[in-house]
Design a protein around this motif. Structure first.
Motif, PDB file in Angstrom:
ATOM      1  N   ALA A 362      52.640  63.941  43.218  1.00 26.87           N
ATOM      2  CA  ALA A 362      54.053  64.312  43.332  1.00 26.87           C
ATOM      3  C   ALA A 362      54.908  63.508  42.353  1.00 26.87           C
ATOM      4  N   PRO A 363      56.143  63.938  42.109  1.00 24.42           N
ATOM      5  CA  PRO A 363      57.041  63.132  41.277  1.00 24.42           C
ATOM      6  C   PRO A 363      57.102  61.684  41.780  1.00 24.42           C
ATOM      7  N   ASP A 364      57.018  60.749  40.855  1.00 27.39           N
ATOM      8  CA  ASP A 364      57.052  59.306  41.126  1.00 27.39           C
ATOM      9  C   ASP A 364      55.788  58.787  41.803  1.00 27.39           C
ATOM     10  N   GLU A 365      54.769  59.630  41.951  1.00 26.40           N
ATOM     11  CA  GLU A 365      53.481  59.140  42.462  1.00 26.40           C
ATOM     12  C   GLU A 365      52.870  58.196  41.432  1.00 26.40           C
ATOM     13  N   VAL A 424      51.562  67.127  37.853  1.00 29.23           N
ATOM     14  CA  VAL A 424      50.867  65.876  38.146  1.00 29.23           C
ATOM     15  C   VAL A 424      51.743  64.762  37.593  1.00 29.23           C
ATOM     16  N   SER A 425      52.116  63.832  38.426  1.00 27.48           N
ATOM     17  CA  SER A 425      53.035  62.774  38.019  1.00 27.48           C
ATOM     18  C   SER A 425      52.626  62.155  36.679  1.00 27.48           C
ATOM     19  N   PRO A 426      53.551  62.093  35.717  1.00 25.81           N
ATOM     20  CA  PRO A 426      53.240  61.446  34.431  1.00 25.81           C
ATOM     21  C   PRO A 426      52.925  59.963  34.579  1.00 25.81           C
ATOM     22  N   LYS A 427      53.229  59.396  35.747  1.00 26.01           N
ATOM     23  CA  LYS A 427      52.925  57.984  35.988  1.00 26.01           C
ATOM     24  C   LYS A 427      51.465  57.766  36.383  1.00 26.01           C
ATOM     25  N   LEU A 428      50.714  58.860  36.482  1.00 29.43           N
ATOM     26  CA  LEU A 428      49.297  58.778  36.830  1.00 29.43           C
ATOM     27  C   LEU A 428      48.431  59.091  35.620  1.00 29.43           C
ATOM     28  N   ASP A 429      47.313  58.412  35.516  1.00 30.36           N
ATOM     29  CA  ASP A 429      46.254  58.814  34.597  1.00 30.36           C
ATOM     30  C   ASP A 429      45.312  59.718  35.388  1.00 30.36           C
ATOM     31  N   LEU A 430      45.195  60.981  34.966  1.00 30.92           N
ATOM     32  CA  LEU A 430      44.451  61.965  35.740  1.00 30.92           C
ATOM     33  C   LEU A 430      42.998  61.540  35.948  1.00 30.92           C
ATOM     34  N   GLY A 431      42.385  60.987  34.921  1.00 29.38           N
ATOM     35  CA  GLY A 431      40.998  60.548  35.047  1.00 29.38           C
ATOM     36  C   GLY A 431      40.847  59.416  36.045  1.00 29.38           C
ATOM     37  N   GLU A 432      41.760  58.449  35.995  1.00 28.33           N
ATOM     38  CA  GLU A 432      41.703  57.334  36.945  1.00 28.33           C
ATOM     39  C   GLU A 432      41.926  57.829  38.373  1.00 28.33           C
ATOM     40  N   LEU A 433      42.893  58.733  38.544  1.00 25.44           N
ATOM     41  CA  LEU A 433      43.177  59.268  39.873  1.00 25.44           C
ATOM     42  C   LEU A 433      41.951  59.965  40.452  1.00 25.44           C
ATOM     43  N   TYR A 434      41.369  60.875  39.680  1.00 24.61           N
ATOM     44  CA  TYR A 434      40.263  61.648  40.239  1.00 24.61           C
ATOM     45  C   TYR A 434      39.014  60.788  40.401  1.00 24.61           C
ATOM     46  N   GLY A 435      38.818  59.852  39.492  1.00 27.87           N
ATOM     47  CA  GLY A 435      37.692  58.937  39.650  1.00 27.87           C
ATOM     48  C   GLY A 435      37.814  58.122  40.925  1.00 27.87           C
ATOM     49  N   VAL A 504      37.548  67.505  35.531  1.00 27.58           N
ATOM     50  CA  VAL A 504      38.953  67.100  35.615  1.00 27.58           C
ATOM     51  C   VAL A 504      39.321  66.192  34.449  1.00 27.58           C
ATOM     52  N   ARG A 505      38.431  65.285  34.085  1.00 26.86           N
ATOM     53  CA  ARG A 505      38.718  64.381  32.963  1.00 26.86           C
ATOM     54  C   ARG A 505      38.864  65.142  31.643  1.00 26.86           C
TER      55      ARG A 505
END
Length: 517
Positions: A362-365, A424-435, A504-505
């Motif tokens: 979410a935003p700000d996640e 997907v919040s720009p404050k997240l790295d998608l690879g790190e999140l899903y990992g 996902v990565r």
């Protein structure tokens, strides 16, 4: 008129959904004196063939097609449903019965009216509640009267590009009908689904599906991402407890139904209405297992859960979406983290099997808020409850989240958000999140990622059949911790999770991710 109604929804997870809306339209048309038949393609292996054969045999004047979902709302494994519906149903109807009038409706049309209408190539689209709109349209077609007065109608040649109010929500939507959306004003006297008349409810039961019941429509909550407000409006329209339980008693006593699922957006809100329904259920003590897909943490107390157990509830689905105070606020959930903790304690203490849903991105996640949600699950959710983590949020037109995303420049102002569109919040790295989610799922058999929910109808049937042979009862999801525990021990699940992680990565632009090309 000679009417064929078609249900093209072939999704079987977590179970095949009885087409309550379509059946309600069938009942309303039958009341109005039309000759109605339902073609249910839920269990069809060849929808084009089955559609062609039924249309040629019946030669209908009107074919009404319900559209339940645009896509599967699954960022990790997206699937767009409408292409098959257009190619294997609507175009087949057009070829087999060129003179038939094709009408579309359903929740997907309510979510994105103009885009569904254009993409699906129908003659008319009905926006709003079909048990009002469809009889009105057929009356106008029969009499030759002005169709502009039909509530909820979109038709060819009449532009629908202006942004107009959506019901009583305060939201604006493109493609709204000039006549306004069709709405039922009195749920006490309006048509019921009577699904046992129109579809084979025993086949649904064999595939693990409960019989669906609504106790009300409307939702006063204002979750930023949610389209329920657009579909049903804000104001609650309530059925009396007696009216609800009379319907349940009929299907239990006369049609052999043994499982009921309440499909309100939030069963337990307003709380006073939920309590009255529970009291009536407890008084009648019907031989039926109850569940609900919509338990909101805001109204969950120990007393409520105990009342649900006395009424016959065997399981629930609970949808907090987050256990972070920051994320709950950005999603406009309307309750605090403490409410989520209170709900978890009440459900665990009452030993109520629960399927929990969380959305991440979410935003700000941030990874800190993600870890806060994971820590909540670790501390408060017992190992026999199921937890589903979804990465990314499906963004729909006409929602507050659309405005947020476009203000951020995430989507272009003219993007209709019809095809799968994600934030997907720009404050997240998608690879790190899903990992992080994959590592968590590997060590928790009762935690799963959304990619793991995608099964073909045949595979879903095989798994459910195997559980039945083993004597497992209750909803399919309730046994997933056991299934995943076994899969973890032999290493099968880890391999699948790692494949999902690699997929996902590899995503470069999450905004309009459509899956493997």
């Amino acid at each position: 008129m000679n009417v064929l109604l078609v249900n093209p929804n072939r999704e079987h997870m977590p179970w095949p959904a009885i087409p309550v809306g379509l059946c309600t339209v069938a009942t309303a048309l039958d009341r109005a004196g039309h000759d109605v038949e339902v073609l249910d393609l839920t269990f069809s292996r060849d929808p084009a063939r089955d559609t062609r054969e039924r249309v040629r045999a019946r030669s209908p004047d009107v074919v009404g097609i319900t559209i339940r979902n645009i896509d599967n709302c699954n960022f990790e494994a997206p699937f767009f449903y409408l292409e098959e519906i257009r190619d294997s149903v609507i175009r087949v109807v057009r070829e087999a019965a060129p003179r038939a009038t094709i009408v579309i409706g359903g929740s997907a049309v309510n979510v994105s009216p103009a885009d569904c209408f254009e993409y699906l190539e129908a003659d008319y689209a009905l926006v709003g509640e079909g048990e009002v709109a469809m009889p009105a349209l057929l009356a106008a077609l029969e009499s030759g009267s002005d169709r502009a007065r039909v509530p909820g109608l979109l038709e060819r040649g009449r532009p629908a590009d202006r942004r107009l109010p959506i019901l009583d929500t305060g939201r604006l939507g493109r493609g709204e009908p000039a006549s306004g959306r069709a709405m039922v004003t009195d749920l006490e006297t309006s048509a019921r689904s009577e699904a046992f008349r129109w579809v084979d409810v025993r086949s649904y039961a064999r595939h693990g599906a409960p019989y669906s019941i609504q106790t009300k429509r409307g939702c006063l909550l204002k979750c930023s991402y949610c389209v329920y407000n657009n579909i049903e409006g804000h104001a609650y329209r309530l059925r009396s407890a007696k009216n609800v339980v009379d319907e349940i008693e009929e299907v239990v006593r006369e049609h052999g139904v043994r499982r009921i699922d309440f499909v309100d957006s939030t069963f337990n809100l307003p709380l006073s209405h939920a309590r009255s329904v529970l009291e009536e259920l407890a008084t009648r003590a019907l031989p039926v297992e109850l569940s609900t897909m919509g338990l909101n943490p805001a109204g969950v107390t120990r007393e409520l859960v105990l009342s649900m157990k006395r009424a016959g509830f065997e399981s629930v689905m609970c949808t907090p979406e987050s256990a972070s105070e920051i994320t709950l606020k950005t999603l406009d959930k309307g309750f605090s983290k403490q409410a989520v903790i209170r709900a978890a304690r009440a459900l665990a203490e009452a030993e109520m099997p629960t399927y929990w849903f969380f959305m991440l991105g979410a935003p700000d996640e941030t990874m800190d808020t993600v870890r806060e949600t994971l820590a909540f699950c670790e501390e408060h959710i017992p190992p026999n409850h199921m937890v589903l983590f979804s990465t990314g949020i499906r963004v729909y037109a006409g929602t507050p989240l659309e405005r947020t995303c476009k203000a951020l420049g995430w989507f272009a102002e003219d993007d209709p958000l019809f095809f799968p569109s994600w934030f997907v919040s720009p404050k997240l790295d998608l690879g790190e999140l899903y990992g992080t989610l994959v590592r968590a799922a590997e060590s928790h058999p009762n935690w799963m990622t959304n990619a793991e929910t995608v099964l073909s109808p045949r595979m879903a049937a095989v798994l459910k059949g195997a559980l039945k042979v083993l004597g497992r009862k209750g909803p399919f999801w309730q046994h997933l911790p056991e299934v995943f525990g076994l899969a973890n021990r032999v290493g099968v699940r880890q391999r699948g999770l790692r494949q999902h992680e690699l997929a996902v990565r590899s995503i470069r632009d999450p905004r309009h991710h459509r899956g493997p090309s």
